[in-house]
Enzyme design. Structure first.
Site, PDB file in Angstrom:
ATOM      1  N   GLY A  16       1.271  -9.431 -11.969  1.00 24.70           N
ATOM      2  CA  GLY A  16       0.548  -8.869 -13.235  1.00 24.70           C
ATOM      3  C   GLY A  16       1.781  -9.342 -14.466  1.00 24.70           C
ATOM      4  N   GLU A  35      12.784  -5.146 -14.841  1.00 26.54           N
ATOM      5  CA  GLU A  35      12.265  -4.379 -12.825  1.00 26.54           C
ATOM      6  C   GLU A  35      13.209  -3.566 -12.020  1.00 26.54           C
ATOM      7  OE1 GLU A  35       9.546  -5.566 -11.152  1.00 26.54           O
ATOM      8  OE2 GLU A  35      10.844  -4.335  -9.630  1.00 26.54           O
ATOM      9  N   CYS A  43       3.009  -6.952  -4.788  1.00 25.15           N
ATOM     10  CA  CYS A  43       2.441  -8.153  -3.653  1.00 25.15           C
ATOM     11  C   CYS A  43       3.705  -8.952  -2.857  1.00 25.15           C
ATOM     12  CB  CYS A  43       1.441  -8.972  -4.359  1.00 25.15           C
ATOM     13  SG  CYS A  43       1.036 -10.431  -4.185  1.00 25.15           S
ATOM     14  N   CYS A  48      -0.249  -8.001  -0.271  1.00 27.20           N
ATOM     15  CA  CYS A  48      -0.329  -8.769   0.345  1.00 27.20           C
ATOM     16  C   CYS A  48       0.196  -9.796   1.305  1.00 27.20           C
ATOM     17  CB  CYS A  48      -1.241  -9.584  -0.824  1.00 27.20           C
ATOM     18  SG  CYS A  48      -1.229  -8.374  -2.628  1.00 27.20           S
ATOM     19  N   LYS A  51       1.732  -8.372   4.230  1.00 28.46           N
ATOM     20  CA  LYS A  51       0.740  -7.955   5.566  1.00 28.46           C
ATOM     21  C   LYS A  51       0.214  -9.602   5.331  1.00 28.46           C
ATOM     22  CE  LYS A  51      -2.926  -7.888   3.243  1.00 28.46           C
ATOM     23  NZ  LYS A  51      -3.621  -7.604   2.688  1.00 28.46           N
ATOM     24  N   TYR A  99      10.047 -16.566  -7.699  1.00 29.27           N
ATOM     25  CA  TYR A  99       9.870 -15.150  -9.205  1.00 29.27           C
ATOM     26  C   TYR A  99      11.390 -15.200  -9.783  1.00 29.27           C
ATOM     27  CZ  TYR A  99       5.284 -13.566  -7.830  1.00 29.27           C
ATOM     28  OH  TYR A  99       3.744 -13.815  -7.410  1.00 29.27           O
ATOM     29  N   ALA A 115      13.538   0.710 -16.774  1.00 26.35           N
ATOM     30  CA  ALA A 115      13.613   1.395 -17.630  1.00 26.35           C
ATOM     31  C   ALA A 115      12.421   2.766 -18.431  1.00 26.35           C
ATOM     32  CB  ALA A 115      12.026   0.088 -18.655  1.00 26.35           C
ATOM     33  N   GLY A 175      -9.273   5.503   5.692  1.00 23.60           N
ATOM     34  CA  GLY A 175     -10.276   4.451   5.795  1.00 23.60           C
ATOM     35  C   GLY A 175     -10.351   3.207   4.637  1.00 23.60           C
ATOM     36  N   TYR A 177      -8.704   0.027   2.638  1.00 18.55           N
ATOM     37  CA  TYR A 177      -8.185  -0.866   2.726  1.00 18.55           C
ATOM     38  C   TYR A 177      -6.178  -0.988   3.860  1.00 18.55           C
ATOM     39  CZ  TYR A 177     -10.483  -3.653  -0.734  1.00 18.55           C
ATOM     40  OH  TYR A 177     -11.222  -4.598  -1.844  1.00 18.55           O
ATOM     41  N   ILE A 178      -5.525  -0.186   3.381  1.00 17.28           N
ATOM     42  CA  ILE A 178      -4.183  -0.752   4.314  1.00 17.28           C
ATOM     43  C   ILE A 178      -4.766   0.065   5.651  1.00 17.28           C
ATOM     44  CG2 ILE A 178      -2.409  -0.002   3.982  1.00 17.28           C
ATOM     45  CD1 ILE A 178      -2.848  -0.173   0.946  1.00 17.28           C
ATOM     46  N   GLU A 181      -6.551  -2.205   7.681  1.00 17.50           N
ATOM     47  CA  GLU A 181      -5.878  -3.998   7.818  1.00 17.50           C
ATOM     48  C   GLU A 181      -4.594  -3.606   8.681  1.00 17.50           C
ATOM     49  OE1 GLU A 181      -6.471  -6.234   4.017  1.00 17.50           O
ATOM     50  OE2 GLU A 181      -4.655  -5.027   3.835  1.00 17.50           O
ATOM     51  N   ARG A 204     -15.785   3.669   2.091  1.00 24.04           N
ATOM     52  CA  ARG A 204     -16.725   3.964   0.834  1.00 24.04           C
ATOM     53  C   ARG A 204     -16.503   2.894   0.800  1.00 24.04           C
ATOM     54  NH1 ARG A 204     -15.906   7.671  -2.775  1.00 24.04           N
ATOM     55  NH2 ARG A 204     -13.571   8.409  -1.971  1.00 24.04           N
ATOM     56  N   ALA A 340     -11.381  -8.973  -0.644  1.00 22.82           N
ATOM     57  CA  ALA A 340     -10.998  -9.673   1.273  1.00 22.82           C
ATOM     58  C   ALA A 340     -10.487  -8.277   2.084  1.00 22.82           C
ATOM     59  CB  ALA A 340     -10.650 -10.581   1.518  1.00 22.82           C
ATOM     60  N   HIS A 435     -22.313 -28.675   9.277  1.00 21.32           N
ATOM     61  CA  HIS A 435     -23.108 -28.289   9.853  1.00 21.32           C
ATOM     62  C   HIS A 435     -21.387 -28.946  11.100  1.00 21.32           C
ATOM     63  CE1 HIS A 435     -24.894 -26.617  13.362  1.00 21.32           C
ATOM     64  NE2 HIS A 435     -24.868 -28.285  14.031  1.00 21.32           N
ATOM     65  N   GLU A 440     -22.580 -21.895   6.581  1.00 22.64           N
ATOM     66  CA  GLU A 440     -23.588 -22.994   6.854  1.00 22.64           C
ATOM     67  C   GLU A 440     -24.781 -21.687   6.874  1.00 22.64           C
ATOM     68  OE1 GLU A 440     -25.520 -25.660   9.175  1.00 22.64           O
ATOM     69  OE2 GLU A 440     -23.763 -24.585  11.113  1.00 22.64           O
TER      70      GLU A 440
HETATM   71  P1  NDP Z   1      -7.953   2.885  -0.712  1.00 22.60           P
HETATM   72  O1  NDP Z   1      -8.101   4.115  -1.803  1.00 22.60           O
HETATM   73  O2  NDP Z   1      -7.951   2.111   0.163  1.00 22.60           O
HETATM   74  O3  NDP Z   1      -8.351   4.051   0.783  1.00 22.60           O
HETATM   75  C1  NDP Z   1      -8.034   5.523   1.167  1.00 22.60           C
HETATM   76  C2  NDP Z   1      -8.652   6.069   1.935  1.00 22.60           C
HETATM   77  O4  NDP Z   1      -8.251   7.096   2.315  1.00 22.60           O
HETATM   78  C3  NDP Z   1      -9.702   6.078   2.004  1.00 22.60           C
HETATM   79  O5  NDP Z   1     -10.337   6.171   3.179  1.00 22.60           O
HETATM   80  C4  NDP Z   1      -9.921   8.156   1.378  1.00 22.60           C
HETATM   81  O6  NDP Z   1     -11.177   8.036   2.063  1.00 22.60           O
HETATM   82  C5  NDP Z   1      -8.429   8.118   2.611  1.00 22.60           C
HETATM   83  N1  NDP Z   1      -7.516   9.494   1.809  1.00 22.60           N
HETATM   84  C6  NDP Z   1      -7.536   9.708   0.456  1.00 22.60           C
HETATM   85  N2  NDP Z   1      -6.555  10.660   0.270  1.00 22.60           N
HETATM   86  C7  NDP Z   1      -6.610  11.244   1.797  1.00 22.60           C
HETATM   87  C8  NDP Z   1      -6.546  12.198   2.084  1.00 22.60           C
HETATM   88  N3  NDP Z   1      -5.887  13.450   0.936  1.00 22.60           N
HETATM   89  N4  NDP Z   1      -6.590  12.709   3.326  1.00 22.60           N
HETATM   90  C9  NDP Z   1      -7.253  12.258   4.379  1.00 22.60           C
HETATM   91  N5  NDP Z   1      -7.855  10.740   4.070  1.00 22.60           N
HETATM   92  C10 NDP Z   1      -7.769  10.133   2.380  1.00 22.60           C
HETATM   93  O7  NDP Z   1      -6.586   3.185  -0.458  1.00 22.60           O
HETATM   94  P2  NDP Z   1      -5.603   2.497   0.317  1.00 22.60           P
HETATM   95  O8  NDP Z   1      -4.443   2.690   0.870  1.00 22.60           O
HETATM   96  O9  NDP Z   1      -5.817   1.459   1.835  1.00 22.60           O
HETATM   97  O10 NDP Z   1      -5.692   1.024  -0.612  1.00 22.60           O
HETATM   98  C11 NDP Z   1      -4.920   0.840  -2.093  1.00 22.60           C
HETATM   99  C12 NDP Z   1      -5.558   0.674  -2.758  1.00 22.60           C
HETATM  100  O11 NDP Z   1      -4.427  -0.978  -2.300  1.00 22.60           O
HETATM  101  C13 NDP Z   1      -6.855   0.025  -2.303  1.00 22.60           C
HETATM  102  O12 NDP Z   1      -7.863   0.570  -3.638  1.00 22.60           O
HETATM  103  C14 NDP Z   1      -6.452  -1.524  -2.830  1.00 22.60           C
HETATM  104  O13 NDP Z   1      -7.581  -2.046  -3.955  1.00 22.60           O
HETATM  105  C15 NDP Z   1      -5.732  -2.150  -2.722  1.00 22.60           C
HETATM  106  N6  NDP Z   1      -5.349  -2.522  -1.842  1.00 22.60           N
HETATM  107  C16 NDP Z   1      -6.164  -4.315  -1.496  1.00 22.60           C
HETATM  108  C17 NDP Z   1      -5.526  -4.994  -0.253  1.00 22.60           C
HETATM  109  C18 NDP Z   1      -6.237  -5.928  -0.326  1.00 22.60           C
HETATM  110  O14 NDP Z   1      -7.523  -6.644  -1.479  1.00 22.60           O
HETATM  111  N7  NDP Z   1      -6.771  -6.847   1.212  1.00 22.60           N
HETATM  112  C19 NDP Z   1      -5.212  -5.013   0.636  1.00 22.60           C
HETATM  113  C20 NDP Z   1      -4.094  -3.573   0.740  1.00 22.60           C
HETATM  114  C21 NDP Z   1      -4.584  -2.571  -0.083  1.00 22.60           C
HETATM  115  P3  NDP Z   1     -12.330   8.804   1.188  1.00 22.60           P
HETATM  116  O15 NDP Z   1     -12.950   7.079   0.963  1.00 22.60           O
HETATM  117  O16 NDP Z   1     -13.066   9.912   1.576  1.00 22.60           O
HETATM  118  O17 NDP Z   1     -11.806   8.698  -0.341  1.00 22.60           O
END
Ligand code: NDP
Length: 453
Positions: A16, A35, A43, A48, A51, A99, A115, A175, A177-178, A181, A204, A340, A435, A440
């Site tokens: 950004g 920086e 990223c 990204c 990864k 960059y 900074a 649970g 994105y990260i 993945e 979620r 995604a 096809h 499709e």
């Molecule tokens: P997320 O916010 O996506 O997920 C965090 C997870 O950790 C959730 O399942 C959450 O549970 C759980 N959690 C949070 N706090 C605790 C805790 N204290 N104890 C146990 N579990 C916990 O975060 P990520 O770290 O996966 O990713 C960060 C951000 O990075 C994402 O929001 C996304 O926007 C970005 N990202 C995007 C990607 C992409 O575009 N492909 C790839 C990687 C990252 P609960 O749901 O119950 O709160």
């Protein structure tokens, strides 16, 4: 007239910040970007890009296995983690250089170091002070790990990209994105992988059919996925970590990766002293034009703690540059941002989930298909692809498209254009498919499914 050293001083050379700086310079502004780490931010360096490179690496195991169904004989195979990481690092270094060149060619000055904002127009760095008409905070976010006994033994995604060896056994906690993945990456590369999530079903906020389908697919592959659990203690014995779970059971691993969210990296930045209002999570609170409560200070990307996605930060960077230096105030629309998850298999989504559509009181029709991709008719794999449309019954407008399956991100990107144009289901139906593709199916779904209550 007050003289400033710069028209814009951007703090943070991530996706950004770099885009905002370059675009502002192209409008004639005198710009510097500060920086303290490598150019490109999360990223490029620990997000990204590396990864996705590791995701590519992790898919070869399945590809070699599938090749047998097509008559190939594939010999003994193994992953050289050191080589993989070294090659990944080489590519990241190349991108750091790209960059730097992009900024240099645009006439943006790079200031190296940490900074600190001193007042609404002044930034201190390495013993010097710089003034700017506008300051743009683009400092990104940082992994957050909860504190509990032994949590110091956990790693985050930052370290996962630089592990000296591929762990034999890995636990992934979280649970989002990260978490999904990295569970796919480690499993695909051959590590025995467990993923623990504290709730009943991971991801979620995503459509439930995505969440259920991905869980099934990950389990089919052999990932030990456990919900309604959490780690309460980690103990280290030589090279082995022992994680005690809520129910008292103990799981051993060589690495425990915490992917439990990211927090804005606004500490030690002096923003509060300059009068900038922050949220409890440390996010810079901004108005629709990305301006903080201090007129001369703007913020974009992860440090505003909204949609933590690179393309959103880039769009916000361009919006600020246009607003401040091109006389075109831009207010971004955050509806229908496609995203995604590069899990194994991928998930892609744009628009409303079935649950969100119901919460907004839409009367909806659901179209859903689940099928074995053509490729797997020859491989014996039980992998299924899922595609789903959420349609507003009153207007026939498609409100959401969701997919779990290979290349979901590539497919959903195109559909995001249609959604942003307000496409109706009838227009999807009138579109002739390509096809044979999986995509499709998105234009050939004719039967309404019985929607969940
Ligand atoms: P997320 O916010 O996506 O997920 C965090 C997870 O950790 C959730 O399942 C959450 O549970 C759980 N959690 C949070 N706090 C605790 C805790 N204290 N104890 C146990 N579990 C916990 O975060 P990520 O770290 O996966 O990713 C960060 C951000 O990075 C994402 O929001 C996304 O926007 C970005 N990202 C995007 C990607 C992409 O575009 N492909 C790839 C990687 C990252 P609960 O749901 O119950 O709160």
């Amino acid at each position: 007239m007050i003289h400033y050293d710069y028209d814009l001083l951007t703090i943070g050379a991530g996706s950004g910040g770099v885009r905002a700086s370059r675009v502002a310079a192209s409008f004639g502004a005198k710009v510097a970007v500060a920086e303290e780490k490598a150019l490109g931010g999360t990223c490029v360096n620990v997000g990204c890009i590396p990864k996705k490179l590791l995701v590519y690496a992790s898919h070869y195991g399945e590809d070699f296995r599938d090749a047998a169904g097509f008559g190939w004989t594939v010999g003994p195979r193994s992953v050289d983690w050191t080589k993989l990481i070294a090659n990944k690092d080489k590519e990241i270094q190349r991108l750091n250089g790209v960059y730097g060149k992009l900024l240099g060619d645009a006439g943006v000055e790079i200031l190296e170091g940490h900074a600190q904002v001193i007042d609404p127009h002044t930034v201190a760095m390495e013993g010097k002070r710089y003034t700017a008409k506008y300051i743009l905070v683009a400092v990104g976010s940082w992994p957050s790990v909860p504190k509990f006994p032994g949590s110091e033994h956990a790693i985050t995604s930052n370290e996962a990209f630089y592990l000296p060896v591929l762990p034999e056994k890995v636990i992934v906690v979280g649970g989002g994105y990260i978490g999904v993945e990295f569970a796919g990456i480690f499993h695909g590369l051959g590590a025995q992988t467990s993923q623990f999530y504290r709730g009943g079903l991971f991801l979620r906020g995503f459509d439930e059919d995505i969440r259920v389908t991905l869980a099934e697919e990950m389990r089919k592959r052999g990932i030990d996925l456990r919900f309604n659990t959490d780690v309460i203690k980690i103990e280290k014995f030589n090279q082995v970590l022992k994680a005690t779970l809520l129910d008292g059971s103990v799981v051993e691993a060589n690495e425990i990766l915490y992917a439990t969210g990211r927090v804005p990296k606004t500490r030690r930045l002096g923003l509060e002293k300059a009068g900038v209002e922050l949220s409890d999570s440390g996010a810079v609170i901004v108005d629709p034009y990305l301006r903080s409560n201090v007129d001369s200070i703007y913020a974009i990307g992860d440090c505003t703690d909204r949609l933590m996605l690179t393309p959103v930060a880039i769009a916000e960077g361009m919006a600020v540059a246009n607003t401040l230096f091109n006389n075109k105030p831009v207010r971004l629309d955050y509806e229908n941002v496609a995203t995604a998850i590069f899990s194994t298999p991928n998930c892609g989504t744009v628009g409303l989930s079935e649950e969100q559509a119901r919460l907004r009181n839409y009367e909806i029709d659901i179209y859903i298909t689940s099928f074995r991709p053509l490729r797997h008719t020859m491989t014996g794999s039980a992998e299924k692809t899922m595609m789903k449309l959420v349609v507003d019954r009153a207007t026939d407008q498609v409100l959401g498209c969701h997919m779990v399956g290979p290349d979901a991100g590539e497919i959903i990107q195109g559909l995001a254009v249609a959604l942003n144009c307000g496409a109706t289901k009838a227009q999807f139906d009138a579109t002739i498919g390509i096809h044979p593709t999986a995509a499709e199916e998105f234009v050939t779904m004719r039967t309404k499914s019985t929607a969940r209550a």
